[in-house]
Design an enzyme around this catalytic site. Structure first.
Site, PDB file in Angstrom:
ATOM      1  N   CYS A 114      41.385  31.185-105.171  1.00 21.05           N
ATOM      2  CA  CYS A 114      41.131  30.957-106.600  1.00 21.05           C
ATOM      3  C   CYS A 114      39.824  31.577-107.084  1.00 21.05           C
ATOM      4  O   CYS A 114      39.615  31.715-108.284  1.00 21.05           O
ATOM      5  CB  CYS A 114      41.156  29.469-106.918  1.00 21.05           C
ATOM      6  SG  CYS A 114      42.768  28.749-106.605  1.00 21.05           S
ATOM      7  N   HIS A 245      37.613  28.461-113.646  1.00 20.44           N
ATOM      8  CA  HIS A 245      38.902  28.446-112.958  1.00 20.44           C
ATOM      9  C   HIS A 245      39.666  27.206-113.418  1.00 20.44           C
ATOM     10  O   HIS A 245      39.100  26.123-113.528  1.00 20.44           O
ATOM     11  CB  HIS A 245      38.689  28.414-111.446  1.00 20.44           C
ATOM     12  CG  HIS A 245      39.959  28.195-110.694  1.00 20.44           C
ATOM     13  ND1 HIS A 245      41.098  28.927-110.937  1.00 20.44           N
ATOM     14  CD2 HIS A 245      40.290  27.295-109.726  1.00 20.44           C
ATOM     15  CE1 HIS A 245      42.062  28.503-110.145  1.00 20.44           C
ATOM     16  NE2 HIS A 245      41.604  27.514-109.407  1.00 20.44           N
ATOM     17  N   ASN A 275      47.587  25.939-112.443  1.00 13.99           N
ATOM     18  CA  ASN A 275      46.612  26.707-111.663  1.00 13.99           C
ATOM     19  C   ASN A 275      47.267  28.013-111.209  1.00 13.99           C
ATOM     20  O   ASN A 275      48.143  28.008-110.353  1.00 13.99           O
ATOM     21  CB  ASN A 275      46.166  25.853-110.465  1.00 13.99           C
ATOM     22  CG  ASN A 275      45.159  26.556-109.572  1.00 13.99           C
ATOM     23  OD1 ASN A 275      44.913  27.751-109.711  1.00 13.99           O
ATOM     24  ND2 ASN A 275      44.581  25.803-108.653  1.00 13.99           N
TER      25      ASN A 275
HETATM   26  N1  ACO Z   1      53.110  12.468-108.986  1.00 10.13           N
HETATM   27  C1  ACO Z   1      52.918  11.158-108.813  1.00 10.13           C
HETATM   28  N2  ACO Z   1      52.067  10.642-107.897  1.00 10.13           N
HETATM   29  C2  ACO Z   1      51.390  11.524-107.124  1.00 10.13           C
HETATM   30  C3  ACO Z   1      51.554  12.908-107.260  1.00 10.13           C
HETATM   31  C4  ACO Z   1      52.454  13.371-108.236  1.00 10.13           C
HETATM   32  N3  ACO Z   1      52.670  14.688-108.439  1.00 10.13           N
HETATM   33  N4  ACO Z   1      50.741  13.507-106.368  1.00 10.13           N
HETATM   34  C5  ACO Z   1      50.094  12.545-105.709  1.00 10.13           C
HETATM   35  N5  ACO Z   1      50.490  11.328-106.153  1.00 10.13           N
HETATM   36  C6  ACO Z   1      50.059  10.019-105.722  1.00 10.13           C
HETATM   37  C7  ACO Z   1      49.442  10.056-104.340  1.00 10.13           C
HETATM   38  O1  ACO Z   1      50.452  10.013-103.356  1.00 10.13           O
HETATM   39  C8  ACO Z   1      48.594   8.820-104.377  1.00 10.13           C
HETATM   40  O2  ACO Z   1      49.421   7.703-104.133  1.00 10.13           O
HETATM   41  P1  ACO Z   1      48.916   6.489-103.209  1.00 10.13           P
HETATM   42  O3  ACO Z   1      47.693   5.966-103.897  1.00 10.13           O
HETATM   43  O4  ACO Z   1      50.075   5.570-103.220  1.00 10.13           O
HETATM   44  O5  ACO Z   1      48.608   7.112-101.871  1.00 10.13           O
HETATM   45  C9  ACO Z   1      48.105   8.746-105.814  1.00 10.13           C
HETATM   46  O6  ACO Z   1      49.015   9.577-106.572  1.00 10.13           O
HETATM   47  C10 ACO Z   1      46.696   9.241-106.007  1.00 10.13           C
HETATM   48  O7  ACO Z   1      46.545  10.473-105.303  1.00 10.13           O
HETATM   49  P2  ACO Z   1      45.190  11.232-105.287  1.00 10.13           P
HETATM   50  O8  ACO Z   1      45.342  12.447-104.417  1.00 10.13           O
HETATM   51  O9  ACO Z   1      44.072  10.298-104.989  1.00 10.13           O
HETATM   52  O10 ACO Z   1      45.077  11.687-106.807  1.00 10.13           O
HETATM   53  P3  ACO Z   1      43.919  12.441-107.514  1.00 10.13           P
HETATM   54  O11 ACO Z   1      43.518  11.707-108.708  1.00 10.13           O
HETATM   55  O12 ACO Z   1      42.854  12.897-106.546  1.00 10.13           O
HETATM   56  O13 ACO Z   1      44.645  13.769-108.026  1.00 10.13           O
HETATM   57  C11 ACO Z   1      44.890  16.105-107.462  1.00 10.13           C
HETATM   58  C12 ACO Z   1      45.244  14.659-107.089  1.00 10.13           C
HETATM   59  C13 ACO Z   1      45.397  16.376-108.844  1.00 10.13           C
HETATM   60  C14 ACO Z   1      45.531  17.041-106.458  1.00 10.13           C
HETATM   61  C15 ACO Z   1      43.348  16.259-107.441  1.00 10.13           C
HETATM   62  O14 ACO Z   1      42.823  15.754-106.247  1.00 10.13           O
HETATM   63  C16 ACO Z   1      42.898  17.696-107.573  1.00 10.13           C
HETATM   64  O15 ACO Z   1      43.012  18.288-108.621  1.00 10.13           O
HETATM   65  N6  ACO Z   1      42.284  18.256-106.537  1.00 10.13           N
HETATM   66  C17 ACO Z   1      41.660  19.584-106.610  1.00 10.13           C
HETATM   67  C18 ACO Z   1      42.613  20.709-106.686  1.00 10.13           C
HETATM   68  C19 ACO Z   1      41.803  21.969-106.882  1.00 10.13           C
HETATM   69  O16 ACO Z   1      40.777  21.987-107.524  1.00 10.13           O
HETATM   70  N7  ACO Z   1      42.165  23.058-106.354  1.00 10.13           N
HETATM   71  C20 ACO Z   1      41.271  24.224-106.593  1.00 10.13           C
HETATM   72  C21 ACO Z   1      41.419  25.173-105.690  1.00 10.13           C
HETATM   73  S1  ACO Z   1      43.092  25.633-105.608  1.00 10.13           S
HETATM   74  C22 ACO Z   1      43.127  27.083-104.687  1.00 10.13           C
HETATM   75  O17 ACO Z   1      42.126  27.591-104.264  1.00 10.13           O
HETATM   76  C23 ACO Z   1      44.486  27.617-104.357  1.00 10.13           C
END
Ligand code: ACO
Length: 318
Positions: A114, A245, A275
């Site tokens: 990214c 990004h 993304n």
């Molecule tokens: N729909 C519903 N529930 C979901 C989903 C979904 N699509 N995905 C995860 N959940 C659930 C999880 O299983 C978890 O359930 P649990 O509590 O029962 O275990 C709950 O939602 C919370 O999950 P978290 O991972 O804690 O959610 P978070 O608020 O952290 O959001 C996310 C997840 C969106 C992936 C976030 O962590 C994020 O954006 N991370 C960074 C991504 C990023 O910046 N990438 C950049 C680089 S990408 C690259 O270089 C290719």
């Protein structure tokens, strides 16, 4: 002393739009969860017969048209991508062929996930600053849909496909004040596609420890601002636009808060594009330039974090 400046931009998004509602039919998720946790409403998905170099071509052609230059005057082509058409030739060579450029200009790919566009921009800027080239094409493109596990709700809702391009030209004044690049490979397990050429595996899909990536991204984006502004003579309040990004609206909002900026100063495309990895910054830049929000003379801060981890920034006067 030479600088480089951006003289044209272009973007391309595949025709097919996939809504959050469509994803509800594929995995256990909801439009409400996706929007609340990421800000994403929809994303574009490439056709089966579409390729990354084709997306690059449409974005590059728009940038070339926007700048009003002859393709043969381009002296360097750099494509940032993690999802090339082929192992080789590079996407940059395939793009050069599609553009019909036969002037012998070097063309190569950069892989920094990214952060790829920032890496490509920085490399190109060094060549132009050194006086080695007058005009260069920088493209960021990714076809993430090909490396998504459409059964994994923690990743498949986040990504989309697209390409963005910028044309750079030598100038006597900035232009690009500064670019910064960083990497820390000790984090390589946090975000990866655990299959490749010398290490093939049965899992060729994006795997991510979302929480860890999130925390790292917020901290890195905060720390890099001061480092970027240092020795440029510019202050935080001089920044007119943040072109970050586009991974998650919450990461962007945290950066904006720490910068003391307002969300109105952010070119935000994550809601419509998801993304798009290396394409996200040039696509957002193109959106801001084309709708007239970013004006001549405005100061833009671009910043990205990606797999590796890699991260970087660019401070630019348009
Ligand atoms: N729909 C519903 N529930 C979901 C989903 C979904 N699509 N995905 C995860 N959940 C659930 C999880 O299983 C978890 O359930 P649990 O509590 O029962 O275990 C709950 O939602 C919370 O999950 P978290 O991972 O804690 O959610 P978070 O608020 O952290 O959001 C996310 C997840 C969106 C992936 C976030 O962590 C994020 O954006 N991370 C960074 C991504 C990023 O910046 N990438 C950049 C680089 S990408 C690259 O270089 C290719």
């Amino acid at each position: 002393m030479y600088y480089s400046r951006i003289i044209g931009s272009g973007g391309y998004l595949p025709e097919r739009v996939m809504s959050n509602a469509e994803l509800e039919a594929l995995v256990d998720t909801s439009d409400e969860w996706i929007q609340a946790r990421t800000g994403i409403r929809k994303r574009h998905i490439a056709r089966e017969d579409e390729t990354t170099s084709e997306m690059c071509y449409y974005a590059a052609r728009r940038a070339i048209e926007c700048a009003g230059v002859a393709p043969d005057s381009i002296e360097l082509i750099v494509v940032a991508t993690s999802t090339p058409d082929l192992i080789y030739p590079s996407s940059a060579c395939l793009l050069q062929r599609r553009l019909g450029i036969r002037n012998g200009a070097p063309a190569f790919d950069v892989q920094a996930v990214c952060s790829g566009f920032i890496y490509a921009l920085s490399i190109t800027d060094q060549y132009i600053r050194a006086g080695a080239m007058q005009r260069a094409l920088v493209v960021g493109a990714d076809m993430n849909s090909r490396i998504l596990d459409w059964r994994d709700r923690t990743t498949c809702v986040l990504f989309g496909d697209g390409a963005g391009a910028a044309l750079l030209e030598r100038s006597d004044s900035p232009g690009i004040y500064k670019t910064l690049l960083h990497a820390d490979g000790s984090y390589s397990d946090h975000l990866q596609v655990p299959s490749g050429v010398s290490k093939p595996s049965a899992d060729p899909f994006i795997r991510m420890r979302g929480n860890e990536v999130f925390k790292f991204a917020v901290q890195a984006m905060d720390e890099i601002v001061g480092e970027t502004l240092a020795d440029t003579g510019l202050q935080q309040q001089d920044i007119d636009w943040l072109v970050p990004h586009q991974a998650n609206q919450r990461i962007i909002a945290a950066t904006v808060k720490k910068l003391g900026m307002s969300m109105d100063q952010v070119i935000l495309t994550v809601g419509e594009h998801g993304n798009t990895s290396a394409a996200s910054i040039p696509l957002a830049l193109d959106a801001g330039l084309r709708d007239g929000r970013i004006k001549q003379g405005d100061i833009i801060l671009m910043e990205a974090v990606g797999g590796g981890f890699t991260w970087g920034s660019a401070l630019v006067r348009y």
